[in-house]
Write an enzyme that holds these catalytic residues in place. Structure first.
Site, PDB file in Angstrom:
ATOM      1  N   MET A  15       7.562  12.436  -6.801  1.00  0.00           N
ATOM      2  CA  MET A  15       6.731  13.212  -7.679  1.00  0.00           C
ATOM      3  C   MET A  15       7.379  14.654  -7.925  1.00  0.00           C
ATOM      4  O   MET A  15       7.262  15.009  -8.987  1.00  0.00           O
ATOM      5  CB  MET A  15       5.080  13.386  -7.056  1.00  0.00           C
ATOM      6  N   HIS A 154      -1.827  -2.125  -7.400  1.00  0.00           N
ATOM      7  CA  HIS A 154      -0.648  -1.126  -7.323  1.00  0.00           C
ATOM      8  C   HIS A 154       0.556  -2.079  -6.834  1.00  0.00           C
ATOM      9  O   HIS A 154       0.444  -3.258  -6.601  1.00  0.00           O
ATOM     10  CB  HIS A 154      -0.985  -0.296  -6.237  1.00  0.00           C
ATOM     11  N   HIS A 155       1.660  -1.446  -6.753  1.00  0.00           N
ATOM     12  CA  HIS A 155       2.998  -2.026  -6.555  1.00  0.00           C
ATOM     13  C   HIS A 155       3.039  -2.570  -5.105  1.00  0.00           C
ATOM     14  O   HIS A 155       2.209  -2.183  -4.238  1.00  0.00           O
ATOM     15  CB  HIS A 155       4.054  -0.932  -6.559  1.00  0.00           C
ATOM     16  N   LYS A 158       2.945   0.003  -1.690  1.00  0.00           N
ATOM     17  CA  LYS A 158       1.747   0.964  -1.378  1.00  0.00           C
ATOM     18  C   LYS A 158       1.255   0.452  -0.035  1.00  0.00           C
ATOM     19  O   LYS A 158       0.971  -0.666   0.158  1.00  0.00           O
ATOM     20  CB  LYS A 158       0.692   0.721  -2.285  1.00  0.00           C
TER      21      LYS A 158
HETATM   22  P1  NAD Z   1       7.793  10.795  -1.477  1.00  0.00           P
HETATM   23  O1  NAD Z   1       7.805  10.487  -0.195  1.00  0.00           O
HETATM   24  O2  NAD Z   1       8.737  10.465  -2.576  1.00  0.00           O
HETATM   25  O3  NAD Z   1       7.929  12.541  -1.434  1.00  0.00           O
HETATM   26  C1  NAD Z   1       7.374  13.334  -0.496  1.00  0.00           C
HETATM   27  C2  NAD Z   1       8.040  14.704  -0.232  1.00  0.00           C
HETATM   28  O4  NAD Z   1       7.397  15.422   0.653  1.00  0.00           O
HETATM   29  C3  NAD Z   1       9.545  14.057   0.277  1.00  0.00           C
HETATM   30  O5  NAD Z   1      10.479  14.676  -0.429  1.00  0.00           O
HETATM   31  C4  NAD Z   1       9.364  14.631   1.687  1.00  0.00           C
HETATM   32  O6  NAD Z   1      10.670  14.979   2.299  1.00  0.00           O
HETATM   33  C5  NAD Z   1       8.595  16.137   1.638  1.00  0.00           C
HETATM   34  N1  NAD Z   1       7.727  16.329   2.827  1.00  0.00           N
HETATM   35  C6  NAD Z   1       7.301  15.794   3.918  1.00  0.00           C
HETATM   36  N2  NAD Z   1       7.078  16.386   4.857  1.00  0.00           N
HETATM   37  C7  NAD Z   1       7.235  17.826   4.271  1.00  0.00           C
HETATM   38  C8  NAD Z   1       6.948  19.197   5.016  1.00  0.00           C
HETATM   39  N3  NAD Z   1       6.537  19.198   6.134  1.00  0.00           N
HETATM   40  N4  NAD Z   1       7.252  20.261   4.036  1.00  0.00           N
HETATM   41  C9  NAD Z   1       7.752  20.214   2.898  1.00  0.00           C
HETATM   42  N5  NAD Z   1       8.086  18.735   2.154  1.00  0.00           N
HETATM   43  C10 NAD Z   1       7.809  17.547   2.964  1.00  0.00           C
HETATM   44  O7  NAD Z   1       6.227  10.646  -2.107  1.00  0.00           O
HETATM   45  P2  NAD Z   1       5.615  10.775  -3.464  1.00  0.00           P
HETATM   46  O8  NAD Z   1       5.500   9.480  -4.069  1.00  0.00           O
HETATM   47  O9  NAD Z   1       6.419  12.040  -4.081  1.00  0.00           O
HETATM   48  O10 NAD Z   1       4.003  11.048  -3.265  1.00  0.00           O
HETATM   49  C11 NAD Z   1       3.821  12.121  -2.188  1.00  0.00           C
HETATM   50  C12 NAD Z   1       2.238  12.432  -2.220  1.00  0.00           C
HETATM   51  O11 NAD Z   1       1.463  12.331  -3.409  1.00  0.00           O
HETATM   52  C13 NAD Z   1       1.502  11.114  -1.520  1.00  0.00           C
HETATM   53  O12 NAD Z   1       0.513  11.402  -0.803  1.00  0.00           O
HETATM   54  C14 NAD Z   1       1.161  10.238  -2.626  1.00  0.00           C
HETATM   55  O13 NAD Z   1       0.014   9.223  -2.491  1.00  0.00           O
HETATM   56  C15 NAD Z   1       0.591  11.471  -3.530  1.00  0.00           C
HETATM   57  N6  NAD Z   1       0.443  11.063  -5.049  1.00  0.00           N
HETATM   58  C16 NAD Z   1      -0.494  11.572  -5.631  1.00  0.00           C
HETATM   59  C17 NAD Z   1      -0.739  11.546  -7.053  1.00  0.00           C
HETATM   60  C18 NAD Z   1      -2.004  12.228  -7.671  1.00  0.00           C
HETATM   61  O14 NAD Z   1      -2.119  12.074  -9.044  1.00  0.00           O
HETATM   62  N7  NAD Z   1      -2.810  12.862  -7.099  1.00  0.00           N
HETATM   63  C19 NAD Z   1       0.059  10.706  -7.807  1.00  0.00           C
HETATM   64  C20 NAD Z   1       1.237  10.157  -7.061  1.00  0.00           C
HETATM   65  C21 NAD Z   1       1.575  10.355  -5.704  1.00  0.00           C
END
Ligand code: NAD
Length: 265
Positions: A15, A154-155, A158
């Site tokens: 994201m 979902h995929h 998940k």
């Molecule tokens: P991802 O694992 O690809 O990315 C998460 C990122 O956060 C990684 O780069 C990781 O290194 C980083 N991270 C982890 N710990 C950290 C820290 N302490 N400090 C800084 N960065 C840190 O995951 P994603 O698919 O991008 O999803 C991230 C979150 O967003 C998940 O909780 C997912 O469920 C949520 N999400 C929400 C929505 C929404 O619409 N609200 C949509 C998609 C995903």
């Protein structure tokens, strides 16, 4: 108009990279910070290059500095707490997209929201947030003569089920009808005595292939069925919604906000 300086927390993630890429196309925003976890292999890389767009002169760092007016967080619940504290310290507003937040995490967010503006949403898509409002309205108007079932897909990768969005739909229905999300929601059905009880909300999760996120709420009574469905075909809808939320949140007074505030619902 001067672009709003934003920082992306979780900038190396799926994201985070889309947020950086889409923000660079938006004249009202400027990516001023990109943060990821200590030890992340992408630390030090230009956030724009990493996201597959032009170099931005902003390197991925392991700490937030004070340049951003609004921070967007898509990380993990533990990391969200850390960035909340940093935002309070810097006086920056925060958009939280991270999911799987516990009741304790929500209390933590409530405390921070006394000092800064915070918008948290389990699904940032504008269509899904309209679905929350529509499902609530339909449930209230049809009442318990109509059965309610929520199905999400979902995929295959998940981890959590049901999705935060499906729970968001259930919560919106409960808020509108006085139901209780713990007592009145039935998760899946299996066994010899699963006859539906009046007023219950059924909840079902499918895990198939590469589905980005589908949600359908069905309202049914003898003789008719009404379905409200939302299909997300790209994760960019969540990133675009988060960027719209960031623009809306800039300059807002401390408090806890939701996507329905952004949409004016
Ligand atoms: P991802 O694992 O690809 O990315 C998460 C990122 O956060 C990684 O780069 C990781 O290194 C980083 N991270 C982890 N710990 C950290 C820290 N302490 N400090 C800084 N960065 C840190 O995951 P994603 O698919 O991008 O999803 C991230 C979150 O967003 C998940 O909780 C997912 O469920 C949520 N999400 C929400 C929505 C929404 O619409 N609200 C949509 C998609 C995903």
């Amino acid at each position: 108009m001067t672009p709003i300086p934003i920082a992306i927390h979780g900038a190396a993630g799926r994201m985070g990279q889309r947020l950086v890429a889409l923000a660079t196309e938006d004249a009202e925003l400027r990516v001023a910070g990109a943060v990821d976890r200590a030890g992340c292999p992408e630390l030090g890389r230009d956030a724009g290059t990493l996201a597959g767009v032009k170099p931005l002169g902003v390197n991925v760092a392991d700490k937030l500095d004070g340049t951003a007016k609004v921070v967007i967080d898509f990380t993990t619940p533990a990391a969200t707490r850390v960035v909340l504290e940093a935002c309070v310290k810097n006086g920056a507003a925060l958009v939280i997209g991270t999911t799987c937040l516990t009741p304790d995490d929500h209390k933590f967010i409530d405390a921070a929201a006394k000092k800064i503006a915070v918008l948290q949403a389990p699904n940032m898509s504008l269509g899904v947030n309209l679905l929350f409002a529509l499902a609530a309205q339909v449930a209230k108007q049809l009442g318990d003569d109509y059965d309610i079932e929520i199905v999400e897909s979902h995929h295959r990768f998940k981890k959590d089920a049901p999705s935060g969005t499906a729970l968001g739909i259930a919560q919106a229905i409960c808020d509108a009808t006085g139901k209780d999300i713990v007592k009145d929601v039935v998760h899946g059905r299996h066994g010899d005595d699963t006859t539906r009880k009046r007023g219950e909300i059924g909840m079902h999760a499918l895990r198939v292939g590469d589905v980005v996120g589908d949600h359908t709420v069905t309202f049914g009574a003898p003789g008719e069925r009404l379905e409200l469905s939302h299909y997300a075909s790209t994760r960019d809808v969540f990133a675009r919604g988060a960027l719209r939320a960031a623009k809306w949140l800039a300059g807002k007074k401390p408090g806890r906000y939701q996507m329905k505030d952004v949409l004016g619902l």
